[in-house]
Design an enzyme around this catalytic site. Sequence first.
Site, PDB file in Angstrom:
ATOM      1  N   ALA A 162       0.830  -1.211   0.000  1.00 49.75           N
ATOM      2  CA  ALA A 162       0.000   0.000   0.000  1.00 49.75           C
ATOM      3  C   ALA A 162       0.856   1.249   0.000  1.00 49.75           C
ATOM      4  CB  ALA A 162      -0.905   0.004   1.221  1.00 49.75           C
ATOM      5  N   ASN A 163       0.216   2.364  -0.297  1.00 56.63           N
ATOM      6  CA  ASN A 163       0.834   3.676  -0.146  1.00 56.63           C
ATOM      7  C   ASN A 163       0.416   4.260   1.197  1.00 56.63           C
ATOM      8  OD1 ASN A 163       1.587   3.444  -2.847  1.00 56.63           O
ATOM      9  ND2 ASN A 163       1.195   5.593  -3.223  1.00 56.63           N
ATOM     10  N   ARG A 164       1.166   5.239   1.669  1.00 57.29           N
ATOM     11  CA  ARG A 164       0.822   5.932   2.889  1.00 57.29           C
ATOM     12  C   ARG A 164      -0.183   7.028   2.522  1.00 57.29           C
ATOM     13  NH1 ARG A 164       3.971   5.431   7.280  1.00 57.29           N
ATOM     14  NH2 ARG A 164       5.934   4.816   6.353  1.00 57.29           N
TER      15      ARG A 164
END
Length: 223
Positions: free
Chosen positions: A29-31
């Site tokens: 995932a991305n932040r």
Amino acid sequence: GAAQLLAGRRILVTSGPTHEPIDPVRFIANRSSGKQGHAIAAAARAAGAEVVLVSGPAEAADPAGVRVIHVESARDMLAAVEENLPVDAAVFAAAVADWRVADASEQKIKKDGGGAPTLTLVENPDILASVSRHHTLRPRLVVGFAAETEQVVAHARDKRLRKGCDWIVANDVSPATGIMGGDSNTVHLVTAAGVEDWPSATKAEVARHLVARIAAELSGTHP
Ligand code: C5P
């Protein structure tokens, strides 16, 4: 309440990260907290728009009065976005994972002493670019975001042209700024006409300002 600047308009917003499965219990995932995208959806609703928010697994709560479509992966997000066109304007604030695992495992990958697994990644679809270049259902106004840690405006100008969108909202997300996950934001609006440096403000204020600009653009009243 807020002036009904967007009454009768349909606005689509993407927000949050995407989760790309590795196996049933793990993901890439991305932040992203989803705070800025959710604030834009809420502000568009407050301005009288019919709002569809396509959100990955975000921390921010679903805004009231907005139709929220919850998705996990980039491919799910693209499908939900396409199903909800046409709209007058679309704002792509999601932090979409650039890659997914080529063959996500249907079973949990076991630590069986055979060494660490190798993940093969493949590129995800670019939702902003594909909507910007949609042959029949391109919204009148397509707005992308650019989170950068250096040369913020230069990268945003390139991104506007590369993605084919109308505007880029660029922000500096280097860790020292505290923007990531925080409540305030300092942005630059990059359009065909040039660059506007907006004053630092809360994410809610940035959202209201952007919504006012979108309303002006759609009604043709921006000077
Ligand atoms: O290329 P980059 O990810 O930095 O571009 C950011 C912009 O593109 C954001 O508006 C983001 O929501 C959008 N994007 C997208 N689909 C992707 C990657 C980014 O819509 N696969």
